[in-house]
Design a protein around this motif. Structure first.
Motif, PDB file in Angstrom:
ATOM      1  N   GLN A 147       8.561   8.223   5.525  1.00 30.73           N
ATOM      2  CA  GLN A 147       7.569   7.624   4.638  1.00 30.73           C
ATOM      3  C   GLN A 147       7.609   6.094   4.658  1.00 30.73           C
ATOM      4  O   GLN A 147       6.841   5.448   3.954  1.00 30.73           O
ATOM      5  N   GLU A 148       8.503   5.530   5.497  1.00 28.43           N
ATOM      6  CA  GLU A 148       8.664   4.078   5.511  1.00 28.43           C
ATOM      7  C   GLU A 148       8.473   3.445   6.882  1.00 28.43           C
ATOM      8  O   GLU A 148       8.205   2.254   6.984  1.00 28.43           O
ATOM      9  N   VAL A 149       8.628   4.235   7.965  1.00 26.61           N
ATOM     10  CA  VAL A 149       8.455   3.668   9.300  1.00 26.61           C
ATOM     11  C   VAL A 149       6.973   3.372   9.539  1.00 26.61           C
ATOM     12  O   VAL A 149       6.087   4.031   8.993  1.00 26.61           O
ATOM     13  N   LEU A 150       6.710   2.371  10.372  1.00 23.03           N
ATOM     14  CA  LEU A 150       5.349   1.905  10.624  1.00 23.03           C
ATOM     15  C   LEU A 150       4.783   2.424  11.939  1.00 23.03           C
ATOM     16  O   LEU A 150       3.587   2.661  12.059  1.00 23.03           O
ATOM     17  N   THR A 151       5.662   2.567  12.943  1.00 22.16           N
ATOM     18  CA  THR A 151       5.245   3.016  14.272  1.00 22.16           C
ATOM     19  C   THR A 151       6.338   3.896  14.857  1.00 22.16           C
ATOM     20  O   THR A 151       7.439   4.006  14.300  1.00 22.16           O
ATOM     21  N   SER A 152       6.066   4.488  16.021  1.00 22.77           N
ATOM     22  CA  SER A 152       7.070   5.363  16.640  1.00 22.77           C
ATOM     23  C   SER A 152       8.256   4.576  17.191  1.00 22.77           C
ATOM     24  O   SER A 152       9.324   5.144  17.417  1.00 22.77           O
ATOM     25  N   THR A 153       8.084   3.272  17.428  1.00 21.32           N
ATOM     26  CA  THR A 153       9.172   2.453  17.980  1.00 21.32           C
ATOM     27  C   THR A 153       9.703   1.462  16.948  1.00 21.32           C
ATOM     28  O   THR A 153      10.291   0.441  17.309  1.00 21.32           O
ATOM     29  N   ASP A 154       9.528   1.776  15.679  1.00 24.38           N
ATOM     30  CA  ASP A 154       9.829   0.819  14.615  1.00 24.38           C
ATOM     31  C   ASP A 154      11.286   0.387  14.589  1.00 24.38           C
ATOM     32  O   ASP A 154      11.598  -0.734  14.177  1.00 24.38           O
TER      33      ASP A 154
ATOM     34  N   ALA B 298       2.177   4.162   5.617  1.00 27.21           N
ATOM     35  CA  ALA B 298       3.188   3.118   5.451  1.00 27.21           C
ATOM     36  C   ALA B 298       2.597   1.739   5.721  1.00 27.21           C
ATOM     37  O   ALA B 298       2.973   0.754   5.069  1.00 27.21           O
ATOM     38  N   ILE B 299       1.684   1.651   6.666  1.00 25.62           N
ATOM     39  CA  ILE B 299       1.053   0.364   6.971  1.00 25.62           C
ATOM     40  C   ILE B 299       0.228  -0.116   5.781  1.00 25.62           C
ATOM     41  O   ILE B 299       0.206  -1.312   5.445  1.00 25.62           O
ATOM     42  N   GLU B 300      -0.435   0.815   5.112  1.00 21.54           N
ATOM     43  CA  GLU B 300      -1.211   0.466   3.921  1.00 21.54           C
ATOM     44  C   GLU B 300      -0.307  -0.107   2.839  1.00 21.54           C
ATOM     45  O   GLU B 300      -0.634  -1.118   2.204  1.00 21.54           O
ATOM     46  N   GLU B 301       0.847   0.532   2.619  1.00 23.61           N
ATOM     47  CA  GLU B 301       1.786   0.037   1.610  1.00 23.61           C
ATOM     48  C   GLU B 301       2.322  -1.331   1.981  1.00 23.61           C
ATOM     49  O   GLU B 301       2.462  -2.210   1.127  1.00 23.61           O
ATOM     50  N   LEU B 302       2.640  -1.530   3.260  1.00 24.67           N
ATOM     51  CA  LEU B 302       3.134  -2.829   3.706  1.00 24.67           C
ATOM     52  C   LEU B 302       2.082  -3.906   3.503  1.00 24.67           C
ATOM     53  O   LEU B 302       2.396  -5.021   3.065  1.00 24.67           O
ATOM     54  N   SER B 303       0.838  -3.593   3.795  1.00 24.57           N
ATOM     55  CA  SER B 303      -0.234  -4.584   3.725  1.00 24.57           C
ATOM     56  C   SER B 303      -0.472  -5.082   2.307  1.00 24.57           C
ATOM     57  O   SER B 303      -0.933  -6.216   2.110  1.00 24.57           O
TER      58      SER B 303
END
Length: 453
Positions: A194-201, A218-223
């Motif tokens: 629920q916290e990683v952004l990409t497959s290579t994070d 997760a990208i939405e939460e980061l943004s």
């Protein structure tokens, strides 16, 4: 050394000290079950197997018919992880289209910043559940070595008479250990997904080869906590994902060397058996009257990990390689996006700090594998790649990835000028030495002799 894996304890445990003072937990009752030093009563076997049946029945509800194999019960891990994620709404077509467009745009821009061709075959939008399902095979490879050691080391430490007394219960306890590890892995992956952004994070190729995967939730939460528009954040992360896949896709030795290094580190872990040997001398099958005590045992310092000099050297090599990958990605993405997305530098610094301070991904990895996956010299590596690009251009810079012996060392990151001078001069002595060594090894191999004479 990172947080010890699978519930290892490397320090004092106040709760354990409290239990030691419990009058029910005398010297003959190392597991604190209240049996004291009394002889094992065979009449208790019925209670033991009843409790075991209850435990496996409860686990069966989670497993839903799955089977356990190996040192970690991965069926249990998968189901616990996905149940922790809970219901996730399907990703909408507009979001999938936006991610696909962002990856394609990033690939176009990256073409002008690196000689390595595109490494993605398709772009995907993943939910946390998708991330668990698509990365679990790689987690198996990373977790198995240390889990295998932990799951068998306690049995080998038992005296012969204790092994004989335990009999078939040893296999049951080993299965319980696999369930305990599977439980911890499932909880960790459920949180991480629920916290990683990409497959290579986290810097490793966890997902399928060539699949550029981004997690829009997760990208939405980061943004939400950033000044940059969401579209810029998405394109920036798509570019990082695509850049990683260019390296992993077109540097054939890179992914295997990274994963082999992690495997070797975990497999080389030594365990201080002093605490376990003391417990083994007082082994009593009656502990199985409460099977949850096995998981408590794994969490209470019966095993103490020890870092060997070989592991220290391996860790430095791994950290250097991770730093070189992350530094190269930062340099290439900065060159590709810098004039097009004003917030690229700020976003790069945000991610660097996230890695350097040990974010959720690093903490989870340390717990599971016992390895602090933190590229400590990422800033130095990015500086080296930038200076090398200015000195020789992107094509010559990327040719350094042709062989691991051509890459900068940890010392080169501290003093990059000498390395850059070697590249400018076309010095390939490291590669020549590696080739000469390989030829010499082949010549010494008796199988290479002409057997037809």
């Amino acid at each position: 050394m990172a947080d010890p894996p699978f519930g290892f304890s490397a320090g004092d445990d106040p709760e354990r000290d409290k239990r030691d003072k419990d009058p029910r937990s005398g010297p003959g009752d190392p597991f604190g079950l209240g049996f004291g030093g009394a002889e094992f009563d065979m009449s208790q076997l019925g209670q033991i197997f009843t409790r075991l049946g209850e435990m496996f029945s409860g686990a069966g509800t989670v497993l839903a018919g799955g089977t356990a194999s190996g040192p970690v019960n991965y069926d249990l891990a998968r189901k616990l992880a996905t149940s922790q994620v809970g219901f996730v709404a399907p990703i909408g077509e507009n979001t999938k289209s936006a991610i696909n467009d962002a990856v394609r745009l990033a690939e176009t821009w990256l073409d002008g910043a690196t000689a390595l061709p595109a490494g993605t075959v398709r772009a995907e939008a993943w939910t946390p559940t998708d991330w668990v399902n698509n990365t679990l095979d790689t987690w198996k490879r990373l977790c198995d070595p240390v889990a295998q050691q932990v799951s068998t080391v306690w049995v080998s430490a038992l005296p012969d008479e204790a092994k004989s007394m335990a009999g078939p219960l040893v296999a049951v306890m080993t299965q319980m250990g696999g369930m305990a590890f599977g439980s911890q892995l499932g909880e960790a992956l459920g949180k991480l997904s629920q916290e990683v952004l990409t497959s290579t994070d986290i810097g490793l190729p966890l997902g399928p080869k060539g699949v550029a995967a981004l997690l829009p939730g997760a990208i939405e939460e980061l943004s939400k906590g950033l000044e940059q528009p969401r579209s810029e954040v998405l394109t920036f992360l798509a570019a990082r994902e695509a850049a990683h896949h260019r390296l992993f896709g077109h540097v054939p030795w890179l992914a295997s060397q990274l994963l082999n290094a992690v495997e070797s580190f975990a497999r080389g872990m030594k365990v201080d058996m002093s605490g376990l040997e003391e417990l083994a001398q007082k082994f009593n099958p009656a502990m199985l009257a409460d099977p949850s005590q096995l998981e408590q045992l794994l969490n209470q310092g019966a095993f103490e990990p020890q870092v060997t000099p070989e592991q220290t050297a391996a860790l430095e090599r791994l950290e250097t390689l991770l730093a070189l990958i992350e530094g190269w990605v930062q340099t290439v993405v900065g060159d590709a996006l810098g004039d097009r997305i004003p917030g690229t530098a700020a976003l790069s610094e945000m991610l660097r700090r996230r890695r350097a301070t040990g974010g959720p991904a690093e903490q989870t990895f340390a717990t599971l594998v016992g390895l602090q996956l933190r590229p400590r010299k990422m800033r130095e590596a990015a500086d080296l790649w930038q200076r090398l690009t200015q000195a020789v251009g992107a094509d010559a810079r990327d040719r350094v990835w042709q062989h691991p012996d051509l890459l900068p060392s940890a010392e080169d990151l501290d003093q990059p000028a000498a390395f850059i001078d070697r590249v400018i001069a076309g010095d390939t002595s490291d590669l020549d030495s590696a080739i000469e060594k390989a030829i010499a090894d082949l010549e010494k191999d008796p199988d290479s002799d002409d057997s037809g004479q």
